[in-house]
Scaffold this motif. Structure first.
Motif, PDB file in Angstrom:
ATOM      1  N   PHE A 112      22.624   4.008   4.747  1.00 40.60           N
ATOM      2  CA  PHE A 112      22.269   2.860   3.720  1.00 40.60           C
ATOM      3  C   PHE A 112      22.948   1.795   4.040  1.00 40.60           C
ATOM      4  CE2 PHE A 112      23.579   0.532   0.048  1.00 40.60           C
ATOM      5  CZ  PHE A 112      22.171   0.213  -0.571  1.00 40.60           C
ATOM      6  N   PHE A 113      22.239   0.361   3.880  1.00 41.98           N
ATOM      7  CA  PHE A 113      23.072  -0.739   3.714  1.00 41.98           C
ATOM      8  C   PHE A 113      22.616  -1.583   2.607  1.00 41.98           C
ATOM      9  CE2 PHE A 113      19.273  -1.177   6.453  1.00 41.98           C
ATOM     10  CZ  PHE A 113      18.747  -2.414   6.092  1.00 41.98           C
ATOM     11  N   PRO A 114      23.426  -2.580   2.306  1.00 37.21           N
ATOM     12  CA  PRO A 114      23.205  -3.328   0.903  1.00 37.21           C
ATOM     13  C   PRO A 114      21.945  -3.958   1.064  1.00 37.21           C
ATOM     14  CG  PRO A 114      25.208  -3.262   1.392  1.00 37.21           C
ATOM     15  CD  PRO A 114      24.900  -2.923   2.714  1.00 37.21           C
ATOM     16  N   TYR A 115      20.987  -4.122   0.212  1.00 36.42           N
ATOM     17  CA  TYR A 115      19.752  -4.776   0.243  1.00 36.42           C
ATOM     18  C   TYR A 115      18.733  -4.122   1.208  1.00 36.42           C
ATOM     19  CZ  TYR A 115      22.057  -7.728  -2.925  1.00 36.42           C
ATOM     20  OH  TYR A 115      22.682  -8.159  -4.145  1.00 36.42           O
ATOM     21  N   CYS A 116      18.865  -3.058   1.529  1.00 35.86           N
ATOM     22  CA  CYS A 116      17.837  -2.442   2.296  1.00 35.86           C
ATOM     23  C   CYS A 116      16.512  -2.090   1.440  1.00 35.86           C
ATOM     24  CB  CYS A 116      18.177  -1.034   3.067  1.00 35.86           C
ATOM     25  SG  CYS A 116      18.400   0.193   1.875  1.00 35.86           S
ATOM     26  N   ARG A 117      15.394  -2.267   2.346  1.00 33.25           N
ATOM     27  CA  ARG A 117      13.907  -1.955   1.705  1.00 33.25           C
ATOM     28  C   ARG A 117      13.409  -0.735   2.139  1.00 33.25           C
ATOM     29  NH1 ARG A 117      11.602  -7.007   2.798  1.00 33.25           N
ATOM     30  NH2 ARG A 117      11.470  -6.192   4.948  1.00 33.25           N
ATOM     31  N   TYR A 118      13.225   0.209   1.166  1.00 28.68           N
ATOM     32  CA  TYR A 118      12.725   1.498   1.467  1.00 28.68           C
ATOM     33  C   TYR A 118      11.466   1.526   0.707  1.00 28.68           C
ATOM     34  CZ  TYR A 118      12.405   6.615   1.667  1.00 28.68           C
ATOM     35  OH  TYR A 118      12.140   8.050   1.849  1.00 28.68           O
ATOM     36  N   GLN A 119      10.515   1.841   1.405  1.00 23.15           N
ATOM     37  CA  GLN A 119       8.970   1.963   0.815  1.00 23.15           C
ATOM     38  C   GLN A 119       8.761   0.849  -0.479  1.00 23.15           C
ATOM     39  OE1 GLN A 119       8.696   6.021  -0.649  1.00 23.15           O
ATOM     40  NE2 GLN A 119       8.602   6.823   1.412  1.00 23.15           N
ATOM     41  N   GLY A 120       8.884  -0.285  -0.050  1.00 24.72           N
ATOM     42  CA  GLY A 120       8.794  -1.635  -0.636  1.00 24.72           C
ATOM     43  C   GLY A 120       9.834  -1.901  -1.986  1.00 24.72           C
ATOM     44  N   PRO A 296       6.943  -0.505 -12.139  1.00 27.96           N
ATOM     45  CA  PRO A 296       5.562  -1.614 -12.010  1.00 27.96           C
ATOM     46  C   PRO A 296       5.524  -2.048 -10.604  1.00 27.96           C
ATOM     47  CG  PRO A 296       6.854  -2.025 -13.930  1.00 27.96           C
ATOM     48  CD  PRO A 296       7.850  -1.066 -13.158  1.00 27.96           C
ATOM     49  N   GLY A 297       4.338  -2.453 -10.034  1.00 29.97           N
ATOM     50  CA  GLY A 297       4.076  -3.026  -8.783  1.00 29.97           C
ATOM     51  C   GLY A 297       3.327  -1.933  -8.100  1.00 29.97           C
ATOM     52  N   GLY A 298       2.397  -2.574  -7.275  1.00 30.80           N
ATOM     53  CA  GLY A 298       1.702  -1.645  -6.321  1.00 30.80           C
ATOM     54  C   GLY A 298       2.255  -1.453  -4.972  1.00 30.80           C
ATOM     55  N   ARG A 299       1.885  -0.300  -4.261  1.00 31.65           N
ATOM     56  CA  ARG A 299       2.364  -0.162  -2.728  1.00 31.65           C
ATOM     57  C   ARG A 299       0.898  -0.559  -2.241  1.00 31.65           C
ATOM     58  NH1 ARG A 299       5.025   5.188  -2.267  1.00 31.65           N
ATOM     59  NH2 ARG A 299       3.591   5.569  -4.195  1.00 31.65           N
ATOM     60  N   THR A 300       0.826  -0.902  -1.030  1.00 31.01           N
ATOM     61  CA  THR A 300      -0.292  -1.049  -0.128  1.00 31.01           C
ATOM     62  C   THR A 300      -0.291  -0.446   1.023  1.00 31.01           C
ATOM     63  OG1 THR A 300      -0.910  -3.254  -1.585  1.00 31.01           O
ATOM     64  CG2 THR A 300      -1.970  -2.817   0.493  1.00 31.01           C
ATOM     65  N   VAL A 301      -1.473   0.088   1.492  1.00 32.91           N
ATOM     66  CA  VAL A 301      -1.524   0.677   2.944  1.00 32.91           C
ATOM     67  C   VAL A 301      -2.722   0.325   3.329  1.00 32.91           C
ATOM     68  CG1 VAL A 301      -1.910   3.103   3.930  1.00 32.91           C
ATOM     69  CG2 VAL A 301       0.158   2.902   2.230  1.00 32.91           C
ATOM     70  N   SER A 302      -2.874  -0.092   4.543  1.00 32.38           N
ATOM     71  CA  SER A 302      -4.234  -0.343   5.286  1.00 32.38           C
ATOM     72  C   SER A 302      -4.538   0.650   6.121  1.00 32.38           C
ATOM     73  CB  SER A 302      -3.510  -1.588   6.354  1.00 32.38           C
ATOM     74  OG  SER A 302      -4.629  -1.838   7.338  1.00 32.38           O
ATOM     75  N   LEU A 303      -5.831   0.713   5.871  1.00 36.27           N
ATOM     76  CA  LEU A 303      -6.622   1.943   6.536  1.00 36.27           C
ATOM     77  C   LEU A 303      -6.569   1.986   7.897  1.00 36.27           C
ATOM     78  CD1 LEU A 303      -8.542   4.343   6.533  1.00 36.27           C
ATOM     79  CD2 LEU A 303     -10.468   2.906   6.008  1.00 36.27           C
ATOM     80  N   GLY A 324       5.186   2.102  10.661  1.00 36.66           N
ATOM     81  CA  GLY A 324       6.116   3.107  10.027  1.00 36.66           C
ATOM     82  C   GLY A 324       6.186   3.118   8.564  1.00 36.66           C
ATOM     83  N   PRO A 325       6.222   1.805   7.672  1.00 38.49           N
ATOM     84  CA  PRO A 325       6.531   1.845   6.333  1.00 38.49           C
ATOM     85  C   PRO A 325       5.193   2.318   5.558  1.00 38.49           C
ATOM     86  CG  PRO A 325       7.662   0.078   7.223  1.00 38.49           C
ATOM     87  CD  PRO A 325       7.038   0.647   8.455  1.00 38.49           C
ATOM     88  N   GLU A 326       4.142   1.882   6.084  1.00 36.17           N
ATOM     89  CA  GLU A 326       3.031   2.367   5.566  1.00 36.17           C
ATOM     90  C   GLU A 326       2.620   3.897   5.814  1.00 36.17           C
ATOM     91  OE1 GLU A 326       0.970  -1.381   7.219  1.00 36.17           O
ATOM     92  OE2 GLU A 326      -0.423  -0.696   5.805  1.00 36.17           O
ATOM     93  N   VAL A 327       2.981   4.377   6.830  1.00 37.79           N
ATOM     94  CA  VAL A 327       2.657   5.527   7.242  1.00 37.79           C
ATOM     95  C   VAL A 327       3.713   6.571   6.392  1.00 37.79           C
ATOM     96  CG1 VAL A 327       3.129   7.540   8.956  1.00 37.79           C
ATOM     97  CG2 VAL A 327       2.015   5.307   9.338  1.00 37.79           C
TER      98      VAL A 327
END
Length: 393
Positions: A112-120, A296-303, A324-327
């Motif tokens: 972990f690090f502060p303000y990390c972004r995990y799955q959006g 709230p808020g959607g997660r988006t994955v590109s086909l 990687g994040p979308e996978v």
């Protein structure tokens, strides 16, 4: 005799075991890996559990802890047995052997690090993460006689509190910021004893600032806190009123986050047992999920991105990631469906993910070449509808 190797941990024995100094009481030392410098205005993508295991078992072995803990999935890797010293703090020549100064000195690195972004979602503090696996990690360390106390105070920020006499004479939990002869100031926060997730250990708090907190948090791509605007703000205010926490509103709630929203949310956080800075009225993911029942808020994955990853990752080096994040969003959905083991939710569309997606395609009624593990629009949209992500081209 407690287990020297934590049950359920992934074992990567580095060898080079060495005894601890038994004249000192048992200790645990809490660290975060702090791989990147991020801020609220410039969050950074989380570094994976696999990357940290690879580092500490190769070039970083000279600074390796006992345990590497992924607070998002609950995966834990162990590199030294509990009754050996590890190597994550500095030992000054002629001083207290800080890696050994206890009947045990069990060191844990949270990935972990502060303000990390995990799955959006952006996580300012470790206690804002799910802290998955903390309950069993804590129980195993307690089995080695480490008492549930912080002799130099439960860590709530990145300031140093070091006292050689306390360190030598009192057992319990220490932050890296508490260890003599060291200059690191992590972990900044740590979950409480007997709790799971972000419910912190109560600690004496300074006199409260009469001005409500005026910063923002980002959760699932949406802003919360003073000055935030949008339907998500209205949803929080309405939920606070519905739960009986609307006493500070003179008007509203509405789409603009005001001091009244902050004060009402702080009342709600305190009702959950939070205190001090953990009840400042700015939402974290855990309390927001509990208030609304969803994030709230959607997660988006590109086909197209998923297809590219499915074609690129399997023949590449083990652990290779393409998008990687979308996978990882898709892998987590497959894990929730029971067709992929949680340990393979790693952002790499490898053979395990390919097999799991084939299993999902078969559930959707496909067979043969149509269930080859490479996503198609229909199967991916079905998975997204079931697990809260949107599919784009």
């Amino acid at each position: 005799m407690p287990d020297a190797w934590m049950p359920g941990a992934e074992i990567h024995d580095l060898g080079d075991h060495a005894p601890t100094d038994q004249q000192y009481p048992p200790k645990a030392i809490a660290h975060i890996t702090w791989d990147r410098n991020a801020t609220a205005d410039n969050p950074q993508d989380w570094c994976s559990f696999e990357d940290l295991v690879n580092y500490f078992t190769t070039s970083g072995a000279g600074a390796a802890p006992h345990l590497i803990w992924d607070p998002f999935s609950g995966r834990i890797a162990q590199l030294f047995p509990a009754d050996s010293r590890s190597k994550s703090v500095v030992d000054q020549p002629g001083g207290t052997r800080t890696n050994r100064a206890g009947q045990v000195v069990i060191q844990i690195e949270a990935v972990f690090f502060p303000y990390c972004r995990y799955q959006g979602t952006v996580y300012p503090r470790l206690i804002d993460t799910p802290c998955a696996g903390w309950d069993r990690l804590h129980a195993w360390i307690a089995s080695w006689g480490v008492p549930d106390v912080w002799p130099m105070g439960h860590p709530v920020d990145f300031t140093s509190h070091r006292d050689e006499q306390v360190w030598e004479t009192q057992g319990g939990w220490y932050a890296h910021a508490h260890v003599p002869e060291n200059d690191h100031t992590d972990p900044g926060s740590w979950p409480g004893f007997g709790t799971i997730g972000s419910d912190p250990q109560p600690a004496p708090a300074p006199a409260p600032d009469p001005t409500p907190a005026r910063y923002q948090s980002t959760i699932n791509g949406l802003q919360y806190g003073y000055g935030a605007h949008g339907d998500q703000v209205t949803a929080v205010g309405q939920a606070l009123v519905a739960h009986g926490f609307g006493s500070h509103y003179q008007q509203g709630p509405g789409p603009d986050w005001s001091d009244a929203d902050t004060e009402n949310y702080a009342d709600y956080q305190r009702s959950l047992g939070y205190s001090g800075q953990d009840a400042d009225g700015v939402p974290g993911p855990a309390s927001l999920q509990q208030l609304l029942g969803y994030l709230p808020g959607g997660r988006t994955v590109s086909l197209a991105h998923l297809i590219a990853a499915a074609q690129t990752d399997p023949p590449a080096e083990q652990g290779h990631t393409t998008y990687g994040p979308e996978v990882q969003i898709v892998e987590q959905a497959l894990a929730d469906e029971g067709v992929l083991d949680q340990q393979w939710v790693d952002g790499s569309y490898g053979s395990k993910t390919m097999t799991a997606y084939s299993g999902w395609q078969q559930r959707c009624g496909y067979s043969g070449a149509d269930a080859d593990g490479i996503p198609g629009r229909d199967s991916l949209q079905r998975l997204g509808a079931a697990h809260g992500f949107t599919v784009t081209d």
